[in-house]
Scaffold this active site. Structure first.
Site, mmCIF file in Angstrom:
data_model
loop_
_atom_site.group_PDB
_atom_site.id
_atom_site.type_symbol
_atom_site.label_atom_id
_atom_site.label_comp_id
_atom_site.label_asym_id
_atom_site.label_seq_id
_atom_site.Cartn_x
_atom_site.Cartn_y
_atom_site.Cartn_z
ATOM 1 N N HIS A 183 -26.142 16.033 -18.805
ATOM 2 C CA HIS A 183 -27.128 16.290 -19.894
ATOM 3 C C HIS A 183 -26.717 15.630 -21.213
ATOM 4 C CE1 HIS A 183 -30.247 18.733 -21.945
ATOM 5 N NE2 HIS A 183 -29.384 18.557 -23.017
ATOM 6 N N GLU A 184 -25.454 15.989 -21.766
ATOM 7 C CA GLU A 184 -24.881 15.120 -22.964
ATOM 8 C C GLU A 184 -24.779 13.880 -23.012
ATOM 9 O OE1 GLU A 184 -25.359 17.256 -25.533
ATOM 10 O OE2 GLU A 184 -25.344 19.304 -24.551
ATOM 11 N N HIS A 224 -28.832 7.524 -24.967
ATOM 12 C CA HIS A 224 -30.175 7.409 -25.693
ATOM 13 C C HIS A 224 -29.555 6.892 -27.149
ATOM 14 C CE1 HIS A 224 -34.573 8.982 -26.581
ATOM 15 N NE2 HIS A 224 -34.111 7.812 -26.881
ATOM 16 N N HIS A 282 -28.117 12.300 -23.687
ATOM 17 C CA HIS A 282 -28.245 12.151 -25.106
ATOM 18 C C HIS A 282 -27.261 10.991 -25.620
ATOM 19 C CE1 HIS A 282 -30.514 15.675 -25.910
ATOM 20 N NE2 HIS A 282 -29.453 16.596 -25.456
#
Length: 603
Positions: free
Chosen positions: A389-390, A396, A393
């Protein structure tokens, strides 16, 4: 003996983030702090110049961007140094100083927007065609759209100066929650005293021993219950801040103001709630399956996280997790994988819990710095998914910052959870494809369903609660602990239905949710999950064309409005279709799990 949590000084360097890539030492930060303060003072010399022509306006905007870029590096270093040990007095002071500097920077640049808006529309239309403003064309168009909500220079300056004070309740919540709140130890599975911390709470709720789960739940909820009036006061003041700033900027509501910042129609929020409400029978069906598989007559809140297949070995050391993640993200291409692999080996990640470290996980950094990741890695499947998940981020951020100038180098909050959740979806598919063992597959399917329950159903519940408490304040009511608990309990009854016996302590769960201080943020977890489900299916189904669209989305930053960026990638969030499609994925997964478990569906 009670397990001892290591101090920061005892952590191995390889497991900590390398913040020296931002500033080599605290003294370098101090020197940069003084330079940013000087540059902020220098902005005053540009006051009154923006109306003199395109070149003058371009020069002022460029000076602002240089100032903000350097300030954000200061802020990133300070808050991450504090988060690695929230009890460190020196870094508490550094963090407070940078927040004070933020108010100064905002005040010293407050004249820019009013001066831009003072330029006649026809004149501005001609100026944005000139080379000196070419970079800022999209930025200026968005500023002009916000004209009804921008104040005159004096009031903008006053609001900027008040920013630090207005943030006080959220900051106090963070300090109380992370640094000061302590939970009573419990008796662990081995019969020995076991510490309870934020990062250990979920693993304890996943224990196969029901008494351990129940004790951990009581330990945490009991402490929050003791401080419920303090937390109600803090949350009430945060909501009042949101309502105050919305009203002073001529918005109809705090929600409209929050969504307007990202150019999101309020219908997106309402569509989400209405669609999830229609699909609550799916959640109730899953909870019924959970109760049957656990062999329980009554399902309690502390039973909602325990894996349904408890004897599957899913211990995943951090080194192994990195390899699994890179394999799972191979569909995104060699360039994506190469960059992420380099970052993971170059100490982007602060891996393990230490005494005083901020709970949870996040991705941070600034334009021109690595996209750092804070973790409290526990060596299990949940930690692997948190890393995925991180990393979403961070990648991105990496693509946006590499591809865009500073003014567009960030991405909208509305799309912030798309890349992270897309990574999780690709990891889900990868893990399921690699196992033929029925019990392992059941365990992974359970993880998928739990991810959906927490990311879509639960976050939509949060979104309803958040909207309700803002409406209460807008209607002139005070947010007492009793009112907050009553609203929260009623929503939990609706969402969890007849399958869960609600304990009294669930009524105070609102007090420990930090996102309620963020102003209509949580709904974006659910919309982001829905968009990510669609994008990950396109990536796996179409291959290279979908990957190119997706990487273009990551690189777009703020150069496109978030709704347009997602539409260009292949997802339209202005209709309920994406959320409905996500619910169908949940239903398909539930069907597969029911079949594998051999549990007969009721009704």
């Amino acid at each position: 003996m009670e397990e001892r949590i290591r101090t920061r000084q005892e952590m191995e360097e390889k497991d900590t983030w390398r913040l020296e890539d931002i500033f080599e030492c605290d003294q370098a930060w101090e020197e940069a702090f003084q330079e940013v303060a000087r540059k902020s003072d220098g902005m005053k010399a540009l006051k009154g110049t923006l109306g003199k022509g395109a070149k003058a306006m371009g020069a002022a905007l460029e000076a602002r961007d240089i100032l903000l870029e350097e300030f954000e590096r200061l802020h990133a270093y300070a808050h991450m140094r504090l988060d690695q040990d929230t009890a460190n007095g020196f870094y508490q002071g550094m963090d407070q100083r940078v927040k004070g500097l933020q108010s100064k920077v905002m005040a010293d640049t407050a004249f820019l927007i009013p001066e831009i808006l003072a330029v006649p529309e026809g004149t501005m239309a001609a100026w944005v065609e000139e080379e000196s403003l070419a970079t800022y064309r999209q930025h200026l168009e968005e500023i002009l759209e916000e004209k009804p909500h921008v104040l005159d220079e004096a009031r903008e300056s006053l609001l900027a100066q008040a920013a630090e004070v207005l943030q006080g309740s959220g900051q106090t919540f963070g300090m109380l929650n992370n640094a000061d709140l302590k939970f009573p130890p419990i008796t662990g599975e081995d019969g020995q005293p076991t510490p309870v911390t934020h990062s250990r709470f979920l693993p304890l709720l996943q224990s196969g021993n029901r008494e351990v789960r129940k004790a951990a739940y009581a330990s945490v909820c009991g402490v929050y219950g003791q401080f419920r009036n303090t937390f109600a006061s803090l949350l009430g003041n945060t909501v009042k801040k949101h309502v105050f700033t919305a009203r002073i900027r001529n918005f109809r509501s705090a929600r409209e103001a929050a969504l307007s910042a990202n150019h999101i129609p309020e219908t997106v929020y309402d569509n989400l709630v209405a669609t999830i409400r229609r699909n609550l029978p799916l959640l109730h069906r899953y909870l019924r399956l959970r109760k049957q598989m656990l062999g329980l007559d009554t399902l309690h809140m502390y039973d909602l996280h325990v894996p349904l297949v408890g004897d599957v070995e899913m211990e995943i050391p951090y080194g192994e997790a990195k390899g699994i993640l890179l394999d799972a993200l191979a569909p995104l291409g060699r360039d994506y994988n190469r960059i992420l692999a380099q970052g993971l080996s170059d100490r982007w990640v602060d891996v393990y819990e230490n005494r005083g470290k901020r709970s949870g996980a996040y991705s941070s950094g600034a334009y021109g710095t690595p996209p750092y990741i804070l973790m409290n890695y526990e060596g299990n499947l949940n930690s692997l998914f948190t890393l995925a998940h991180e990393a979403g981020h961070s990648m991105h951020s990496w693509y946006s910052r590499r591809s865009q100038p500073y003014v567009y180098g960030d991405y909208s909050i509305f799309v912030a959870e798309v890349a992270s959740t897309c990574n999780e979806s690709l990891l889900n598919r990868h893990l399921l494809s690699k196992t033929q063992d029925q019990r392992t597959k059941l365990h992974l399917l359970n993880h998928v369903l739990e991810g959906f329950r927490n990311t879509v159903f639960r976050q939509t519940l949060f979104a309803e609660f958040e909207h309700a408490i803002h409406k209460k304040v807008e209607e002139g009511e005070g947010l007492t602990a009793e009112l907050l608990s009553s609203l929260y309990l009623d929503l939990n009854r609706d969402y969890y239905g007849p399958e869960v016996e609600l304990d009294d302590s669930i009524a105070v769960e609102w007090s420990r949710i930090p996102h309620f201080h963020y102003n209509h943020y949580v709904y974006q977890y659910a919309t982001g999950y829905s968009a990510a489900a669609a994008l990950s299916r396109q990536i796996l189904g179409e291959g290279r064309p979908a990957v190119i669209r997706y990487l273009d989305f990551l690189a777009a930053g703020r150069s496109l409005k978030p709704i347009d960026a997602l539409r260009k990638a292949g997802v339209d969030m202005e209709t309920p279709e994406a959320v409905e499609a996500a619910c169908r994925v949940f239903e398909e997964t539930l069907l597969e799990m029911e079949a594998l478990a051999g549990v007969r569906r009721e009704g």
